[in-house]
Design a protein around this motif. Structure first.
Motif, mmCIF file in Angstrom:
data_model
loop_
_atom_site.group_PDB
_atom_site.id
_atom_site.type_symbol
_atom_site.label_atom_id
_atom_site.label_comp_id
_atom_site.label_asym_id
_atom_site.label_seq_id
_atom_site.Cartn_x
_atom_site.Cartn_y
_atom_site.Cartn_z
ATOM 1 N N THR A 22 36.726 35.257 -48.759
ATOM 2 C CA THR A 22 35.515 34.909 -48.019
ATOM 3 C C THR A 22 34.308 34.987 -48.956
ATOM 4 O OG1 THR A 22 35.247 37.232 -47.356
ATOM 5 C CG2 THR A 22 36.454 35.789 -45.857
ATOM 6 N N ASN A 23 33.262 34.241 -48.614
ATOM 7 C CA ASN A 23 31.995 34.268 -49.358
ATOM 8 C C ASN A 23 32.161 33.960 -50.845
ATOM 9 O OD1 ASN A 23 30.485 35.048 -47.026
ATOM 10 N ND2 ASN A 23 31.210 37.157 -47.322
ATOM 11 N N GLY A 25 31.726 30.664 -51.797
ATOM 12 C CA GLY A 25 30.942 29.455 -52.022
ATOM 13 C C GLY A 25 31.637 28.177 -51.618
ATOM 14 N N ASP A 63 28.079 25.891 -40.768
ATOM 15 C CA ASP A 63 28.180 25.211 -42.062
ATOM 16 C C ASP A 63 27.915 23.721 -41.968
ATOM 17 O OD1 ASP A 63 28.855 27.617 -43.262
ATOM 18 O OD2 ASP A 63 31.016 27.305 -42.997
ATOM 19 N N ASP A 162 37.364 32.928 -56.740
ATOM 20 C CA ASP A 162 36.499 34.075 -56.453
ATOM 21 C C ASP A 162 35.834 34.513 -57.757
ATOM 22 O OD1 ASP A 162 35.306 36.422 -55.627
ATOM 23 O OD2 ASP A 162 37.040 37.112 -54.472
ATOM 24 N N ARG A 164 33.848 37.052 -58.136
ATOM 25 C CA ARG A 164 33.458 38.461 -58.099
ATOM 26 C C ARG A 164 34.504 39.341 -58.785
ATOM 27 N NH1 ARG A 164 32.699 38.095 -51.692
ATOM 28 N NH2 ARG A 164 34.798 37.302 -52.082
#
Length: 845
Positions: A22-23, A25, A63, A162, A164
């Motif tokens: 999730t999150n 982009g 979205d 991802d 991150r």
């Protein structure tokens, strides 16, 4: 599962955007990609449609409105919006309507199809982006992972990595989850985090080595502390500049190139196939056109994704044909030559195969062992519930399982009777119409037929008994002797319920003459063969209940039971042999059951031997063993058979084996398959099928309606729990049995057999069923359903998987009725058949 075409069009590129988490982009990427194609310079004009199947959270944060704001002229759709900003399976709690997986997929497909209809001209292309919620395996509204929900469409995937901490692992895991499910990953993208974790650099190299294009996109602007107006202005500038930057052109070019390469590959496959492939069971002299060759792009659940051919598009204009997807779903009506049992693309079986491949690869089995093989052997021996069976021998497929079983039986017999198999001609006993495989030894275990009589080494070493058959005609079951054999085997018998055919006690008491006739016929034949002709027999080899490739012949189970009984009591040698002290030891000759087709729940029971109440000495199994995923077979044998090979000499051992004997991938998949079958066996769906075939299935308002037997009058209800049952509905089966073009019908377990009348004679060379087969596949005018099926001369058969949903079987049944009427020239509603008595028509609904 959903019956929708796989997503490939000539002038529309449909992509599914998944995120590694999730999150990460996904929506920013979808907006970037859409903005690029809308602004893309070139000969073609592009249009964008953005689809969000499921969205959670407030409408103002949706979205679709974000994409519409930043991509001029974009069409946006959110199919299902739930207020609470949590996972969809939680957000739907308390909702007025929760879409099923089938409903969700069909809604998505319908929207993509609307886009495709707009872009049938070559100068205008469409891009449809379907953006999922959360990660690859995040649950949809039903709780099923999204990657499984949307798999029927098998859209090309863009995976947003991802960026991150920990994102490298989650991105690779997401890609592997998609790959195991059969998705094509068109590209992996990752946003450049300006050197913080450098995930994009690693992922670029990692996926590059896997031949999956990877792209690094500019970092998303930092918006902390911005007002809404400042945020929108910053993102507008970001999209204006970055959507037409060099990396986006590379990515877009790669997407277009992959789309065009896929189109080229699919269109050229038939000609490439015709040039280099020798097909099984095919007279290539008749394959005069590459368009005659079916192309499967993929398969999922009960459906192939088949490429349209000129035949399937017959009557459709070129302009309209260009709007259609290249593929259409076709019901796998032969269960892929009887192997498919748990659905194509089954994620549990795919994961099991991947696990075993990663753990073992392949390891040799001679003098060694591994857990999957031992566990599978133990499971099978226990589930067979046969006290005679004690050992499991692994082979590759049904033919080789039959060959090793025959080897076992012949050795045991020769050793018992002191025969020299190298000099004496040792034969087998069997049934006419039997088939045990295509290898030379297995061929010799069947009478001369179309499969073997032109094989140069074929000798046909055996004797094959005629037998009465079971079939439904005019709404009732009957046992019918072969033509001209009523004196030897008795005249026709009629039954209101198939269970009555298997009621050996009742048939022995009420019509004991049948028992006596069968025994007399079998003994007289054996006396002629053994005593007069001096022939030697080493085994009784037969398919229990239903002979498959021989024409879907349903053997009277009473005859098979009596055959085993007589053979076990018969003296096959002229010298005295001491009877074995062990009651589980074989007598007469060993009995081998070929359950390759009929076993492992295909007929509604784990083993059809339980229907016969007979314990064979050797039993062979394949096909459904791995749920249809991999070739694997077993030959189960008794301790007495095993002991026949014990000797101080290595040359007396069973010198048989294959490089891939007991391959661990197949064994582990088989263990997983059998476990899933056990769940189905006790599930609601099978209970529903059984209930519709019990003796009270013709009831209304709780009152039992007596069943009418045309020759026996009213039949009385006895046991309401059916021993025999079918996944195919009783109304359909009865309707077919009355049809003017139908000789008889058989329905048991997942198998439906329809034998058509042919004035020129039945059999494998008959063409009576070819027109119906072709109509089921290509003529979708009324049903919008294609069915791929195989025929055996005048016999067409349909086979469900063990997981086929009732609604899919109902649709197949409706299509079968319509096409049967059409090819036989009968014009009437498929819902009615004037010849069917009223009580029978609704019986079982």
């Amino acid at each position: 599962m959903s019956r929708v075409p796989s997503g490939l069009w000539q002038n529309l590129i449909a992509l599914q955007v998944y995120g590694a988490n999730t999150n990460v982009g996904k929506t920013v990427f979808s907006t970037l990609l859409g903005a690029h194609f809308v602004r893309r310079a070139g000969k073609r004009k592009w249009s964008l449609h953005y689809i969000k199947p499921v969205s959670t959270g407030p409408m103002e944060d949706a979205d679709d409105s974000y994409v519409k704001r930043h991509v001029d002229g974009a069409s946006v759709t959110t199919l299902f919006q739930f207020k609470e900003p949590v996972s969809p399976h939680i957000a739907v709690r308390g909702a007025d309507f929760v879409p099923s997986d089938d409903h969700l997929v069909k809604r998505v497909y319908a929207k993509i199809r609307e886009d495709a209809d707009k872009f049938s001209w070559k100068k205008h292309m469409g891009l449809t982006i379907v953006e999922t919620a959360g990660g690859v395996l995040s649950p949809g509204p039903s709780g099923v992972p999204q990657a499984d929900i949307f798999r029927p469409m098998r859209l090309p995937v863009i995976l947003v990595g991802d960026h991150r901490l920990g994102g490298i692992a989650s991105t690779i895991s997401a890609a592997e989850s998609l790959t195991i499910r059969g998705y094509d990953i068109s590209a992996v993208i990752c946003f450049d985090d300006k050197g913080k974790y450098e995930n994009s650099d690693y992922l670029f190299k990692y996926f590059g080595n896997m031949d999956i294009p990877a792209f690094t996109l500019p970092w998303i602007p930092e918006l902390e502390g911005y007002t809404q107006e400042q945020e929108r202005a910053a993102m507008r500038e970001y999209y204006e500049h970055q959507s037409v930057a060099g990396e986006m052109y590379k990515l877009a070019d790669s997407i277009v190139q992959r789309h065009e390469e896929r189109l080229t590959t699919v269109n050229k496959l038939p000609s490439r196939t015709r040039k280099s492939i020798w097909h099984p069971f095919t007279q290539h002299k008749t394959v005069t056109n590459s368009d005659d060759i079916l192309v499967w792009d993929s398969a999922y659940g009960d459906y192939f994704q088949a490429k349209h051919t000129p035949t399937s598009l017959k009557g459709i204009s070129a302009a309209h044909a260009a709007e259609k997807p290249l593929f259409y779903p076709a019901f796998d009506g032969s269960a892929s030559w009887w192997t498919q049992g748990l659905g194509h693309g089954n994620p549990q079986l795919a994961l099991a195969a991947a696990y075993a491949a990663g753990r073992y690869g392949h390891v040799m089995f001679a003098g060694a062992t591994h857990e999957p093989a031992v566990k599978l052997a133990e499971t099978l021996l226990k589930a067979m519930d046969n006290p005679r069976l004690a050992k499991c021998f692994y082979t590759d497929d049904g033919s080789t399982a039959a060959e090793v079983g025959i080897k076992m039986a012949l050795r045991a017999t020769c050793k018992r009777y002191d025969w020299d198999g190298s000099k004496d001609n040792i034969e087998i006993l069997g049934l006419k119409g039997s088939y045990h495989g295509d290898t030379i030894g297995a061929m010799d275990a069947s009478e001369p037929n179309v499969y073997n009589e032109k094989v140069d080494w074929y000798r046909g070493r055996g004797y094959w008994f005629d037998f009465p058959t079971v079939k439904m005609k005019g709404g009732e079951w009957m046992v019918e002797p072969p033509k001209g054999m009523a004196r030897e085997l008795g005249g026709p018998e009629f039954f209101s319920h198939l269970d009555d055919v298997f009621d050996f006690d009742a048939r022995g008491q009420g019509q004991g003459r049948r028992w006596w006739l069968y025994e007399k016929y079998i003994r007289e034949r054996l006396d002629i063969l053994v005593q007069r002709q001096g022939r030697k027999f080493g085994a009784l080899v037969m398919e229990p209940i239903l002979l498959g490739a021989g024409g879907m012949l349903f053997v009277d189970p009473l005859f098979q039971r009596k055959l085993v009984e007589v053979v076990r009591a018969y003296q096959f040698t002229d010298h005295e042999v001491s009877p074995p002290s062990d009651p589980l030891h074989w007598t007469g000759v060993p009995v081998l059951f070929d359950e390759v087709f009929t076993g492992l729940n295909r007929l509604g029971h784990f083993t059809p031997s339980s229907l016969l109440a007979v314990h064979p000495d050797i039993s062979i199994h394949a096909k459904l063993l791995t749920g249809g995923l991999l070739p694997l077979s077993v030959t189960l044998a008794s301790k007495a058979i095993f002991n026949a090979f014990l000797s101080p000499s290595k040359s007396d051992a069973l010198l048989h084996g294959h490089s891939y004997t007991a391959h661990p991938i197949g064994c582990h998949v088989a263990n997983t398959s059998l476990k899933e079958m056990e769940v189905l066996k006790n599930g609601y769906a099978w209970k529903g099928f059984r209930r519709k075939w019990d003796r009270e299935s013709g009831h209304r308002g709780g009152q039992v309606v007596p069943r009418w037997s045309m020759r026996g009058g009213l039949s009385v209800n006895q046991d309401a729990s059916p021993k025999t049952w079918s996944m195919w509905g009783k109304p359909l089966v009865v309707w077919l049995s009355y049809h003017d073009a139908v000789d008889h019908v058989i329905a048991i377990g997942s198998v439906l057999v329809v034998a058509l009348k042919d004035e020129e004679g039945s059999g494998y060379t008959s063409n009576a069923a070819a027109g119906l087969r072709d109509a089921l596949l290509n003529d979708r005018s009324n049903t919008a359903l294609s069915i791929h099926s195989r025929v055996l001369g005048n016999v067409i058969y349909l086979m469900a998987s063990l997981k086929t949903a009732p609604k899919d079987l109902d649709a197949v049944g409706d299509a079968l009725k319509q096409k049967l009427d059409r090819v036989s020239g009968i014009a009437r509603s498929p819902k009615t058949n004037p010849k069917v008595p009223h009580d029978v028509t609704w019986m079982g609904d």
